[in-house]
Enzyme design. Structure first.
Site, PDB file in Angstrom:
ATOM      1  N   LYS A 118       0.928  -1.348   0.135  1.00 35.33           N
ATOM      2  CA  LYS A 118      -0.087  -0.106  -0.028  1.00 35.33           C
ATOM      3  C   LYS A 118       0.845   1.225  -0.086  1.00 35.33           C
ATOM      4  O   LYS A 118       0.396   2.381  -0.556  1.00 35.33           O
ATOM      5  CB  LYS A 118      -0.841   0.064   1.319  1.00 35.33           C
ATOM      6  N   LYS A 201      -4.621  -9.679  -6.547  1.00 32.79           N
ATOM      7  CA  LYS A 201      -6.024  -9.858  -5.914  1.00 32.79           C
ATOM      8  C   LYS A 201      -7.076  -8.710  -6.496  1.00 32.79           C
ATOM      9  O   LYS A 201      -6.726  -7.691  -6.797  1.00 32.79           O
ATOM     10  CB  LYS A 201      -5.786  -9.778  -4.649  1.00 32.79           C
ATOM     11  N   LYS A 204     -10.410  -3.409  -3.666  1.00 36.17           N
ATOM     12  CA  LYS A 204     -11.431  -1.973  -3.707  1.00 36.17           C
ATOM     13  C   LYS A 204     -10.676  -0.947  -4.662  1.00 36.17           C
ATOM     14  O   LYS A 204     -11.275  -0.004  -5.238  1.00 36.17           O
ATOM     15  CB  LYS A 204     -11.537  -1.453  -2.506  1.00 36.17           C
TER      16      LYS A 204
HETATM   17  P1  AMP Z   1     -10.928  -5.148   2.723  1.00 35.40           P
HETATM   18  O1  AMP Z   1     -11.743  -5.080   1.368  1.00 35.40           O
HETATM   19  O2  AMP Z   1      -9.280  -4.959   2.438  1.00 35.40           O
HETATM   20  O3  AMP Z   1     -11.358  -4.265   3.632  1.00 35.40           O
HETATM   21  O4  AMP Z   1     -11.149  -6.549   2.928  1.00 35.40           O
HETATM   22  C1  AMP Z   1     -12.338  -7.136   3.925  1.00 35.40           C
HETATM   23  C2  AMP Z   1     -12.278  -8.435   3.715  1.00 35.40           C
HETATM   24  O5  AMP Z   1     -12.687  -9.176   2.363  1.00 35.40           O
HETATM   25  C3  AMP Z   1     -11.102  -9.110   4.302  1.00 35.40           C
HETATM   26  O6  AMP Z   1     -11.444 -10.203   5.033  1.00 35.40           O
HETATM   27  C4  AMP Z   1     -10.165  -9.532   3.140  1.00 35.40           C
HETATM   28  O7  AMP Z   1      -9.444 -10.684   3.501  1.00 35.40           O
HETATM   29  C5  AMP Z   1     -11.318 -10.077   2.108  1.00 35.40           C
HETATM   30  N1  AMP Z   1     -10.998  -9.742   0.907  1.00 35.40           N
HETATM   31  C6  AMP Z   1     -10.494  -8.711   0.176  1.00 35.40           C
HETATM   32  N2  AMP Z   1     -10.177  -9.004  -1.097  1.00 35.40           N
HETATM   33  C7  AMP Z   1     -10.410 -10.060  -1.162  1.00 35.40           C
HETATM   34  C8  AMP Z   1     -10.194 -10.822  -2.259  1.00 35.40           C
HETATM   35  N3  AMP Z   1      -9.841 -10.512  -3.637  1.00 35.40           N
HETATM   36  N4  AMP Z   1     -10.390 -12.329  -2.259  1.00 35.40           N
HETATM   37  C9  AMP Z   1     -10.856 -12.854  -1.078  1.00 35.40           C
HETATM   38  N5  AMP Z   1     -11.122 -12.110   0.079  1.00 35.40           N
HETATM   39  C10 AMP Z   1     -10.958 -10.696   0.068  1.00 35.40           C
END
Ligand code: AMP
Ligand code: TRP
Length: 337
Positions: A118, A201, A204
């Site tokens: 990041k 991956k 967002k």
């Molecule tokens: P975040 O969007 O980083 O706040 O992630 C929120 C939750 O979604 C966390 O548990 C992440 O591990 C999961 N997550 C985010 N992106 C992915 C992805 N591409 N595949 C699987 N899980 C994800």
């Protein structure tokens, strides 16, 4: 009202309200959150304090916090059973994070790959908050002595750090305050990749909207994204070993498997020999069937901001009540008068 847990232990998880909730969030996290609330007392937090480690426009942040809460509920989180709230409403997160800032070692944080990703090349310009983000995450979990944390694969390293912090705290203060939290990283949906690059991956923050399926995409948009997703010219193999070295194809099969609760082997067997243009049509049907009701419910909930705010306020009250005795125990152990 709190849950009457059938299993011992407590679940905690959270996601950042930084916009663009996507299929990876659903498959890696929300879907499992809804499932776990049947057997555990659970807290699901919109981590707005984590979100501001990178710049967030204040008006957008409010909107995105409600959007995240709507996404949790639309995915099946039931706010009458689970505790749904936003992090900044419970001061204990910040208080415990400070104590953990004094427990975690610089060397531990220097190993965190998410910070490196990041912060990028311009590390000197990253906020200090982004650097100590994992300490706040450990505080989120341990403030409730949570035993299980359902997350996607990308959070594994942060959960290992959480265990290191719990262990060092317990040992420094010769007190068995914190449990060793177990990560719950489940199945084919734990790591959903970008539709444009099978080695990145789904995220967002990817500048390309075509790289992800957003939970608020309409049916036409998601169909177009799947149609344009990168693949290769090879047909579907008979089992998942034939997907090796084919990151994009493997990702589409993985998404199909996660949405239909089957293994990648069985998806391959079912579609063996099919070209990916054809397989993408089946995948679109499966994605639409699962996401359309979620998208619709999110839109409905977002039209009721007062309801969402009341859910978050109620959740914060229940969360604070659980946090209070833990924080008191921590302060005693540390030697605060
Ligand atoms: P975040 O969007 O980083 O706040 O992630 C929120 C939750 O979604 C966390 O548990 C992440 O591990 C999961 N997550 C985010 N992106 C992915 C992805 N591409 N595949 C699987 N899980 C994800
Ligand atoms: N760091 C997590 C993410 O970006 C979000 C998060 C913050 C979290 N605190 C947490 C997840 C506590 C699980 C438990 O995805």
């Amino acid at each position: 009202m709190t849950t009457s847990p059938q299993s011992s232990g407590r679940v905690f998880s959270g996601a950042q309200p930084s916009g663009n909730m996507h299929l990876g969030n659903y498959l890696g996290a929300f879907k499992n959150w809804a499932r776990l609330q049947d057997s555990y007392e659970a807290l699901y937090c919109v981590v707005d304090m984590h979100a501001i480690t990178v710049w967030q426009d204040p008006v957008e942040l409010q909107k995105q916090t409600r959007e995240a809460a709507a996404a949790y509920m639309a995915s099946g989180v039931d706010p009458s059973r689970s505790i749904l709230y936003n992090q900044s409403k419970v001061a204990g997160h910040a208080e415990l994070a400070w104590i953990f800032n004094c427990i975690a070692r610089l060397g531990w944080l220097n190993r965190m790959t998410q910070f490196k990703d990041k912060a990028g090349k311009n590390r000197e310009k990253a906020s200090v908050g982004l650097y100590i983000y994992p300490n706040l995450m450990a505080a989120d979990i341990l403030l409730y002595k949570a035993t299980h944390v359902p997350v996607g694969q990308d959070q594994k390293q942060h959960l290992e750090l959480t265990r290191d912090i719990a262990q060092k705290f317990n040992s420094d203060y010769s007190a068995e305050v914190f449990p060793m939290t177990e990560p719950v990283i489940m199945g084919e949906g734990a790591r959903v990749m970008s539709l444009r690059d099978g080695n990145k991956k789904m995220s967002k923050s990817d500048p390309s909207d075509m790289s992800r399926i957003n939970l608020n995409d309409n049916t036409d948009t998601l169909a177009a994204k799947i149609r344009k997703a990168r693949t290769d010219a090879e047909p579907m193999p008979s089992d998942a070993s034939g997907l090796e070295g084919r990151a994009e194809a493997a990702n589409l099969v993985g998404i199909y498997a996660a949405l239909t609760d089957q293994s990648r082997d069985s998806v391959c067997a079912e579609h063996e020999g099919q070209g990916f243009a054809e397989f993408k049509k089946s995948l679109t049907d499966v994605v639409t069937a699962k996401l359309a009701p979620i998208t619709e419910e999110m839109a409905r909930l977002q039209k009721e901001p007062d309801y969402i705010d009341s859910v978050l306020a109620d959740g914060a009250e229940r969360a604070s009540a659980l946090a209070e005795p833990v924080l008191a125990e921590v302060k005693r152990a540390v030697g605060y008068l």
